[in-house]
Design an enzyme around this catalytic site. Structure first.
Site, PDB file in Angstrom:
ATOM      1  N   LYS A  41       0.837  -1.219   0.000  1.00 43.61           N
ATOM      2  CA  LYS A  41       0.000   0.000   0.000  1.00 43.61           C
ATOM      3  C   LYS A  41       0.867   1.263   0.000  1.00 43.61           C
ATOM      4  CE  LYS A  41      -2.259  -0.814   3.824  1.00 43.61           C
ATOM      5  NZ  LYS A  41      -1.675  -2.098   4.239  1.00 43.61           N
ATOM      6  N   ARG A 120      -8.332   1.300  10.236  1.00 49.72           N
ATOM      7  CA  ARG A 120      -7.944  -0.103  10.367  1.00 49.72           C
ATOM      8  C   ARG A 120      -8.958  -0.878  11.190  1.00 49.72           C
ATOM      9  NH1 ARG A 120      -2.128   0.629   9.608  1.00 49.72           N
ATOM     10  NH2 ARG A 120      -1.044  -1.345   9.493  1.00 49.72           N
ATOM     11  N   ARG A 159      11.505  -5.707   2.269  1.00 52.51           N
ATOM     12  CA  ARG A 159      11.107  -4.289   2.292  1.00 52.51           C
ATOM     13  C   ARG A 159      12.146  -3.414   2.999  1.00 52.51           C
ATOM     14  NH1 ARG A 159       5.206  -2.397   4.090  1.00 52.51           N
ATOM     15  NH2 ARG A 159       5.692  -3.295   6.112  1.00 52.51           N
ATOM     16  N   ARG A 192      12.267  -2.212   8.685  1.00 51.58           N
ATOM     17  CA  ARG A 192      11.416  -1.809   9.803  1.00 51.58           C
ATOM     18  C   ARG A 192      11.487  -2.809  10.958  1.00 51.58           C
ATOM     19  NH1 ARG A 192       5.652  -0.063   7.413  1.00 51.58           N
ATOM     20  NH2 ARG A 192       5.053  -1.254   9.243  1.00 51.58           N
ATOM     21  N   ARG A 203       0.700  -8.934  13.284  1.00 55.41           N
ATOM     22  CA  ARG A 203       0.060  -7.918  12.418  1.00 55.41           C
ATOM     23  C   ARG A 203      -0.935  -8.563  11.460  1.00 55.41           C
ATOM     24  NH1 ARG A 203       5.238  -5.356  10.106  1.00 55.41           N
ATOM     25  NH2 ARG A 203       3.928  -3.927   8.930  1.00 55.41           N
TER      26      ARG A 203
HETATM   27  P1  AMP Z   1       1.766   0.582   8.843  1.00 52.40           P
HETATM   28  O1  AMP Z   1       2.955   1.368   8.479  1.00 52.40           O
HETATM   29  O2  AMP Z   1       0.496   1.143   8.271  1.00 52.40           O
HETATM   30  O3  AMP Z   1       1.933  -0.891   8.563  1.00 52.40           O
HETATM   31  O4  AMP Z   1       1.590   0.714  10.441  1.00 52.40           O
HETATM   32  C1  AMP Z   1       2.593   0.244  11.320  1.00 52.40           C
HETATM   33  C2  AMP Z   1       2.008   0.022  12.691  1.00 52.40           C
HETATM   34  O5  AMP Z   1       1.499   1.270  13.208  1.00 52.40           O
HETATM   35  C3  AMP Z   1       0.841  -0.951  12.766  1.00 52.40           C
HETATM   36  O6  AMP Z   1       1.270  -2.313  12.840  1.00 52.40           O
HETATM   37  C4  AMP Z   1       0.163  -0.473  14.049  1.00 52.40           C
HETATM   38  O7  AMP Z   1       0.891  -0.903  15.183  1.00 52.40           O
HETATM   39  C5  AMP Z   1       0.329   1.040  13.976  1.00 52.40           C
HETATM   40  N1  AMP Z   1      -0.814   1.662  13.252  1.00 52.40           N
HETATM   41  C6  AMP Z   1      -0.747   2.396  12.101  1.00 52.40           C
HETATM   42  N2  AMP Z   1      -1.949   2.829  11.733  1.00 52.40           N
HETATM   43  C7  AMP Z   1      -2.829   2.348  12.654  1.00 52.40           C
HETATM   44  C8  AMP Z   1      -4.232   2.427  12.803  1.00 52.40           C
HETATM   45  N3  AMP Z   1      -4.999   3.110  11.921  1.00 52.40           N
HETATM   46  N4  AMP Z   1      -4.806   1.802  13.876  1.00 52.40           N
HETATM   47  C9  AMP Z   1      -4.050   1.138  14.771  1.00 52.40           C
HETATM   48  N5  AMP Z   1      -2.723   0.998  14.672  1.00 52.40           N
HETATM   49  C10 AMP Z   1      -2.090   1.598  13.628  1.00 52.40           C
END
Ligand code: AMP
Length: 254
Positions: A41, A120, A159, A192, A203
């Site tokens: 994404k 989410r 990644r 990451r 996740r």
């Molecule tokens: P991402 O980069 O979108 O994969 O987000 C990395 C991490 O940030 C996720 O695994 C969650 O721990 C936290 N996170 C990001 N966006 C959200 C969201 N909308 N709701 C809850 N946790 C989030």
């Protein structure tokens, strides 16, 4: 040439403004990206932003930006959020919604936006609906990127993310021109912390339980576009543009 802004208003929140300010668009695009973690994404958001001049609004990037702050400057809610994130758990809705509401002006931005990683959960989707209604704006489309689990795991392993501008690369599918350095700003690339096998497992579970139901939520609202995330980023991007052009609610305007 298009100038990308630094997303400062989104990453830092508060009274911080973007530099340079987003260029006004005659028809700002407002898209929301769904899909399991690791499906690509972030990469597609970058490509779509480049095509539409919109801003990449990623909640994950807000938390990663907060991680580089001095620990003593973090609020207790933020420190707790970073701990959830480190272990692959979703950050509590209350914290996420507070951070997004604080950045509500980014949703009204006349440059448009590509939302990535938010909402989410269903509670977040309902809250987003309220914020958009209050701002008098609608989503042009919600894109769901679909990919089998085994392929997602391979993407996690390769990644790499830029520590400065957050651009996303992959060691095989989208390698940087110079190993370890971002093509766009020269920043160091990193793997990451939450892309390790244990966090990935948590996740994926969180996605199945909390985020997958969002697909039905948006399908019921007739704004959903399903796109296969298989292939190179450029192939997925071309597929996305063609699906959007075929979408009856997505205005054919450039
Ligand atoms: P991402 O980069 O979108 O994969 O987000 C990395 C991490 O940030 C996720 O695994 C969650 O721990 C936290 N996170 C990001 N966006 C959200 C969201 N909308 N709701 C809850 N946790 C989030």
């Amino acid at each position: 040439m298009e100038t990308k802004n630094d997303r400062a208003a989104w990453l830092a929140g508060g009274s911080v403004r973007c530099s340079p300010p987003p260029a006004p668009m005659q028809h700002p695009r407002r898209l929301l990206l769904l899909g399991a973690p690791g499906v690509g994404k972030g990469t597609q958001a970058e490509l779509l932003c480049g095509a539409f001049g919109a801003c990449h609004l990623s909640t994950g990037d807000i938390f990663r930006a907060a991680k580089s702050q001095e620990p003593c400057r973090r609020t207790p809610a933020l420190a707790e959020a970073l701990d959830f994130m480190k272990h692959g758990h979703l950050v509590p809705d209350e914290t996420v919604l507070h951070m997004v509401a604080e950045r509500g002006d980014c949703l009204k931005c006349h440059g448009g936006f590509i939302l990535d990683g938010f909402p989410r959960t269903l509670a977040q989707a309902v809250a987003l609906d309220r914020l958009l209604t209050r701002a008098g704006i609608c989503l042009d489309a919600v894109i769901s990127y679909d990919l089998p689990f085994e392929q997602i795991v391979l993407r996690f392993i390769g990644r790499r993310t830029c520590s400065v501008c957050k651009a996303v690369f992959h060691v095989d599918a989208r390698p940087p021109k110079m190993e370890g350095a971002c093509d766009r700003c020269g920043g160091a690339l990193f793997h990451r912390e939450d892309d390790n096998p244990a966090s990935v497992h948590v996740r994926m579970e969180a996605y199945e339980t909390s985020s997958a139901p969002l697909v039905h939520y948006y399908e019921d609202r007739h704004v959903m576009v399903h796109v296969s995330a298989a292939g190179t980023p450029e192939e997925v991007f071309a597929r996305t543009l063609s699906m959007l052009e075929d979408h009856p609610d997505f205005p054919a305007r450039r």
